[in-house]
Design a protein around this motif. Structure first.
Motif, PDB file in Angstrom:
ATOM      1  N   THR A   1      16.541 -29.998  -8.546  1.00 29.01           N
ATOM      2  CA  THR A   1      16.478 -29.767 -10.130  1.00 29.01           C
ATOM      3  C   THR A   1      17.626 -30.246 -11.033  1.00 29.01           C
ATOM      4  OG1 THR A   1      16.952 -27.541  -9.199  1.00 29.01           O
ATOM      5  CG2 THR A   1      14.755 -28.107  -9.420  1.00 29.01           C
ATOM      6  N   LEU A   2      18.705 -30.429 -10.258  1.00 23.83           N
ATOM      7  CA  LEU A   2      19.529 -31.029 -11.135  1.00 23.83           C
ATOM      8  C   LEU A   2      19.637 -32.651 -10.986  1.00 23.83           C
ATOM      9  CD1 LEU A   2      22.685 -28.693 -10.095  1.00 23.83           C
ATOM     10  CD2 LEU A   2      21.382 -28.581 -12.311  1.00 23.83           C
ATOM     11  N   ARG A   3      19.519 -33.129 -12.583  1.00 23.38           N
ATOM     12  CA  ARG A   3      19.635 -34.635 -12.225  1.00 23.38           C
ATOM     13  C   ARG A   3      20.723 -35.336 -11.791  1.00 23.38           C
ATOM     14  NH1 ARG A   3      14.494 -35.726 -13.017  1.00 23.38           N
ATOM     15  NH2 ARG A   3      13.551 -35.238 -14.889  1.00 23.38           N
ATOM     16  N   GLY A   4      20.473 -36.269 -10.961  1.00 22.76           N
ATOM     17  CA  GLY A   4      21.716 -36.971 -10.330  1.00 22.76           C
ATOM     18  C   GLY A   4      22.133 -36.150  -9.001  1.00 22.76           C
ATOM     19  N   VAL A   5      21.677 -35.130  -8.664  1.00 24.06           N
ATOM     20  CA  VAL A   5      21.979 -34.283  -7.614  1.00 24.06           C
ATOM     21  C   VAL A   5      20.721 -34.392  -6.542  1.00 24.06           C
ATOM     22  CG1 VAL A   5      22.627 -32.215  -6.253  1.00 24.06           C
ATOM     23  CG2 VAL A   5      23.535 -32.686  -8.745  1.00 24.06           C
ATOM     24  N   PHE A   6      21.160 -34.944  -5.065  1.00 23.14           N
ATOM     25  CA  PHE A   6      20.002 -35.245  -4.147  1.00 23.14           C
ATOM     26  C   PHE A   6      20.159 -34.452  -3.057  1.00 23.14           C
ATOM     27  CE2 PHE A   6      20.918 -38.931  -7.056  1.00 23.14           C
ATOM     28  CZ  PHE A   6      19.463 -38.957  -7.599  1.00 23.14           C
ATOM     29  N   ALA A   7      19.287 -34.553  -2.299  1.00 24.97           N
ATOM     30  CA  ALA A   7      19.403 -33.726  -1.088  1.00 24.97           C
ATOM     31  C   ALA A   7      18.449 -34.391   0.179  1.00 24.97           C
ATOM     32  CB  ALA A   7      18.902 -32.245  -1.031  1.00 24.97           C
ATOM     33  N   VAL A   8      19.533 -34.631   1.230  1.00 20.46           N
ATOM     34  CA  VAL A   8      18.869 -35.244   2.383  1.00 20.46           C
ATOM     35  C   VAL A   8      19.264 -34.492   3.823  1.00 20.46           C
ATOM     36  CG1 VAL A   8      18.941 -37.855   1.183  1.00 20.46           C
ATOM     37  CG2 VAL A   8      20.916 -36.531   2.507  1.00 20.46           C
ATOM     38  N   GLY A   9      18.297 -34.779   4.827  1.00 21.60           N
ATOM     39  CA  GLY A   9      18.773 -34.195   5.920  1.00 21.60           C
ATOM     40  C   GLY A   9      18.012 -32.816   6.079  1.00 21.60           C
ATOM     41  N   ASP A  10      18.759 -32.267   6.924  1.00 18.84           N
ATOM     42  CA  ASP A  10      18.532 -30.824   7.472  1.00 18.84           C
ATOM     43  C   ASP A  10      18.278 -29.971   6.244  1.00 18.84           C
ATOM     44  OD1 ASP A  10      18.081 -32.023  10.004  1.00 18.84           O
ATOM     45  OD2 ASP A  10      19.511 -30.714  11.079  1.00 18.84           O
ATOM     46  N   VAL A  11      19.427 -29.921   5.299  1.00  8.77           N
ATOM     47  CA  VAL A  11      19.448 -29.035   4.323  1.00  8.77           C
ATOM     48  C   VAL A  11      18.251 -29.185   3.430  1.00  8.77           C
ATOM     49  CG1 VAL A  11      20.781 -30.604   2.581  1.00  8.77           C
ATOM     50  CG2 VAL A  11      21.255 -27.989   2.670  1.00  8.77           C
TER      51      VAL A  11
ATOM     52  N   VAL B   1      25.112 -36.218  -3.434  1.00 12.86           N
ATOM     53  CA  VAL B   1      24.208 -36.396  -2.029  1.00 12.86           C
ATOM     54  C   VAL B   1      24.383 -35.233  -1.330  1.00 12.86           C
ATOM     55  CG1 VAL B   1      23.126 -37.537  -0.320  1.00 12.86           C
ATOM     56  CG2 VAL B   1      23.707 -38.744  -2.186  1.00 12.86           C
ATOM     57  N   LEU B   2      23.710 -34.130  -1.309  1.00  7.50           N
ATOM     58  CA  LEU B   2      23.807 -32.913  -0.496  1.00  7.50           C
ATOM     59  C   LEU B   2      23.213 -33.401   0.819  1.00  7.50           C
ATOM     60  CD1 LEU B   2      22.557 -30.151  -3.071  1.00  7.50           C
ATOM     61  CD2 LEU B   2      25.103 -30.936  -2.702  1.00  7.50           C
ATOM     62  N   ALA B   3      24.211 -33.389   1.987  1.00  5.90           N
ATOM     63  CA  ALA B   3      23.789 -33.468   3.336  1.00  5.90           C
ATOM     64  C   ALA B   3      24.656 -32.412   4.076  1.00  5.90           C
ATOM     65  CB  ALA B   3      24.082 -35.034   3.586  1.00  5.90           C
ATOM     66  N   THR B   4      24.480 -31.143   3.710  1.00 10.06           N
ATOM     67  CA  THR B   4      25.407 -30.295   4.462  1.00 10.06           C
ATOM     68  C   THR B   4      24.729 -29.870   5.706  1.00 10.06           C
ATOM     69  OG1 THR B   4      24.342 -28.668   2.737  1.00 10.06           O
ATOM     70  CG2 THR B   4      26.629 -29.451   2.601  1.00 10.06           C
ATOM     71  N   GLY B   5      23.516 -30.094   5.995  1.00  9.14           N
ATOM     72  CA  GLY B   5      23.005 -29.703   7.324  1.00  9.14           C
ATOM     73  C   GLY B   5      22.602 -28.298   7.286  1.00  9.14           C
ATOM     74  N   VAL B   6      22.733 -27.950   8.627  1.00  7.55           N
ATOM     75  CA  VAL B   6      22.450 -26.309   8.801  1.00  7.55           C
ATOM     76  C   VAL B   6      23.538 -25.726   9.767  1.00  7.55           C
ATOM     77  CG1 VAL B   6      20.137 -26.374   8.335  1.00  7.55           C
ATOM     78  CG2 VAL B   6      20.976 -26.940  10.632  1.00  7.55           C
ATOM     79  N   THR B   7      23.725 -24.527   9.906  1.00 10.94           N
ATOM     80  CA  THR B   7      24.621 -23.898  10.805  1.00 10.94           C
ATOM     81  C   THR B   7      23.511 -23.157  11.806  1.00 10.94           C
ATOM     82  OG1 THR B   7      24.708 -22.121   9.478  1.00 10.94           O
ATOM     83  CG2 THR B   7      26.482 -23.752   9.263  1.00 10.94           C
TER      84      THR B   7
ATOM     85  N   GLY C   1      29.077 -33.504   3.206  1.00 14.79           N
ATOM     86  CA  GLY C   1      28.433 -33.304   4.659  1.00 14.79           C
ATOM     87  C   GLY C   1      28.473 -34.601   5.280  1.00 14.79           C
ATOM     88  N   ALA C   2      29.004 -34.770   6.499  1.00 13.34           N
ATOM     89  CA  ALA C   2      29.126 -35.984   7.157  1.00 13.34           C
ATOM     90  C   ALA C   2      28.492 -36.056   8.555  1.00 13.34           C
ATOM     91  CB  ALA C   2      30.724 -36.229   7.455  1.00 13.34           C
ATOM     92  N   GLY C   3      27.151 -35.237   8.625  1.00 13.91           N
ATOM     93  CA  GLY C   3      26.281 -35.462   9.721  1.00 13.91           C
ATOM     94  C   GLY C   3      25.686 -36.705   9.571  1.00 13.91           C
ATOM     95  N   PRO C   4      24.497 -36.895  10.488  1.00 13.84           N
ATOM     96  CA  PRO C   4      23.650 -38.295  10.224  1.00 13.84           C
ATOM     97  C   PRO C   4      23.425 -38.724   8.838  1.00 13.84           C
ATOM     98  CG  PRO C   4      23.073 -36.911  12.181  1.00 13.84           C
ATOM     99  CD  PRO C   4      23.970 -36.086  11.426  1.00 13.84           C
ATOM    100  N   ALA C   5      22.617 -37.492   8.048  1.00 11.73           N
ATOM    101  CA  ALA C   5      22.469 -38.106   6.826  1.00 11.73           C
ATOM    102  C   ALA C   5      23.323 -38.189   5.823  1.00 11.73           C
ATOM    103  CB  ALA C   5      21.521 -36.602   6.363  1.00 11.73           C
TER     104      ALA C   5
END
Length: 562
Positions: free
Chosen positions: A516-526, A340-346, A238-242
């Protein structure tokens, strides 16, 4: 010479100084005109509008013989709604004028105010003007040069979507008719039976039967060019602001960084016509400019971008390769030590089949900034009550004859920033219908009418509509994520101590932005509990880096025992 857009200067006491400063910098690309008062300025503007002359800017000295600059600039949108408005304040009056100027900004009587230069090379003065002219050129003027050509017949919905993508990326583009010489030649360069739309990208590549995804991939690198066996330190999805912030900080700190984006770099924020409350941009910045600058910044540090295909799944590393995850897109597998999950929202769909059948033919999900010029003097509706909807309405009002916001809640103030509520209230061509929903609509090949319903009385009303822009709120796109990754009841990704205790890996809570998965992070709207604002998303993208470094250090310790 006559084709140059006009910069209209309105000055009296400092007329020579103001005219000289503008002519020295802008006389090649703009037609500089000077008048001495408010009445003369309005007359000149009316003449230009009647003659079809574009006016890029009106810059008025604070004190004029017949009216203050603020009063004049307040009247400008009634004559030409797209011209940028600037108050010019003499240096000796600047301190005393600040309260007056700030109040005028809050009322949206003008776009900005600047001090009249008192010497050579006042670059701060010109930065303010260039920013406004740049935004005018992107959002109002037709491009005088083109980087990408789209050959399509009028009304081609796929071509409309391609133009929207290109405008969100800040790439000058134009449409060529396949029946004209230039368009026909481009089609024949592919082959006489080439399927439209045909697109010639800025890198010279020509695509037949082009789609937005194919154009995006052609612009910024195909996934097929990813070296086999490459393991990235960080893969940002994901290539939004986050995601862009994460890419900038990861790459700047020496981590091998790959960014995957299914559509336009910038995400939803990239379609915002003007973000006025982002730190460090006192005059505001468009979402396109913010995304463009962030992409260039990340790229200069070494981040690689791949666009045009969605991520399909993430697989934790197998037993023989536990140190990295596998991120799959169509036909390609990326290996990543951290994700890094930064997929935002739709944007949510209206759920009205007759409306959804007209997407691309008067109906648009998202701000669709590129379509604003096509709405000149037409009747436009915006569905939604958040900041994105407010920004879209204000931008559309520069072109449309009328803009009506349809909001399910009782007040815009419940979901919208105060500065936007005030801006909407100060824009005479915007009206707001609260407690109202769209229930039907249609037209002959494109949108021509809507049926709306009063949510309190149930009364239905049919109204003429030339355009409908739907910005209905956030839905996360997380169905593709693995089962072991915890989501909340609304489908947003859970991180840190928001994860239920029984899902803590090995009985230990994840790090603050870790899933809950080690090494997988989430940022931003998602991410569940995030603020859903551009600045906070960018902050989370930066804040995740210490956690990424900590996980990479743990992997090195496990691998080398140190």
């Amino acid at each position: 010479m006559g084709d140059r857009p006009v910069i209209l200067l309105v000055a009296h006491e400092h007329a020579d100084l103001v005219e000289g400063e503008f002519r020295a910098r802008y006389d090649r690309d703009y037609r500089i005109e000077l008048v001495g008062g408010s009445a003369a300025a309005l007359d000149r503007l009316r003449t230009h509008v009647a003659d079809g002359v574009q006016v890029a800017m009106v810059a008025a000295e604070r004190r004029l013989p017949d009216a203050p600059a603020v009063e004049l600039l307040h009247q400008v949108p009634a004559v030409t709604s797209t011209a940028r408005r600037v108050a010019l304040v003499p240096g000796e009056e600047y301190a005393d004028a600040l309260d007056e100027m700030r109040a005028a900004l809050l009322r949206r009587d003008m776009d900005t105010f600047v001090g009249i230069p008192r010497g050579a090379r006042d670059e701060e003065f010109h930065v303010a003007l260039i920013e406004l002219l740049s935004e005018w050129g992107w959002s109002v003027a037709r491009p005088t040069v083109t980087a990408t050509d789209v050959v399509a017949l009028p009304g081609d919905r796929t071509a409309t979507a391609i133009h929207d993508l290109l405008d969100r990326l800040g790439i000058p583009n134009r449409t060529l008719d396949p029946r004209d010489d230039e368009g026909r030649a481009l089609v024949e360069s592919v082959g006489p039976d080439a399927e439209l739309p045909v697109v010639r990208a800025f890198n010279g590549r020509v695509l037949a039967a082009a789609t937005p995804a194919a154009v995006a991939e052609a612009m910024y690198g195909g996934y097929d060019s990813i070296p086999p066996g490459q393991i990235a330190d960080v893969v940002v999805v994901g290539a939004g602001p986050a995601g862009l912030a994460a890419a900038v900080y990861a790459a700047s700190e020496g981590l091998s960084t790959v960014v995957l984006e299914r559509e336009a770099i910038g995400g939803q924020a990239g379609s915002s016509s003007m973000i006025r409350n982002y730190l460090g941009f006192p005059r505001g910045i468009s979402g396109m400019r913010l995304a463009q600058r962030s992409r260039v910044q990340a790229g200069r540090f070494g981040a690689r971008f791949y666009t045009g295909r969605p991520a399909r799944r993430i697989e934790p590393g197998p037993a023989d390769e536990p140190e990295h995850h596998h991120v799959h897109v169509d036909g390609v597998q990326m290996c990543a030590r951290t994700v890094v999950l930064a997929t935002g929202v739709t944007y949510r769909r209206l759920g009205v089949p007759a409306i959804d059948d007209l997407v691309g033919a008067g109906v648009h999900y998202g701000a669709a900034t590129s379509m604003a010029r096509e709405m000149t003097d037409l009747d436009v509706y915006v569905v939604g009550g958040g900041n994105s909807a407010g920004q879209a309405a204000v931008h559309l009002a520069k072109f449309a004859g009328s803009v009506t916001m349809l909001v399910r809640r009782a007040s815009l103030a419940e979901t919208m920033s105060d500065y936007l509520v005030r801006e909407i209230a100060a824009t005479p061509t915007i009206s707001v219908s609260t407690r109202t929903a769209v229930v039907d609509g249609g037209g002959d090949g494109r949108l021509q009418y809507l049926w709306t319903q009063d949510l309190d009385t149930g009364e239905r009303t049919k109204t003429h509509a030339d355009g409908l822009f739907c910005l209905l709120g956030a839905e996360p796109d997380c169905a593709w994520l693995p089962d072991g990754l915890a989501l909340d009841d609304h489908g947003f990704v859970l991180t840190g101590r928001d994860v239920p205790r029984d899902l803590w890996p090995d009985g230990v809570p994840p790090a603050s932005l870790e899933t809950t998965l080690r090494g997988v992070f989430a940022v931003g709207d998602v991410r569940a509990g995030s603020m859903k604002r551009v600045a906070s998303a960018s902050g989370e993208g930066a804040s995740v880096m210490p956690l990424v470094h900590a996980h990479l250090a743990l992997l090195r310790e496990q691998e080398y025992g140190t």
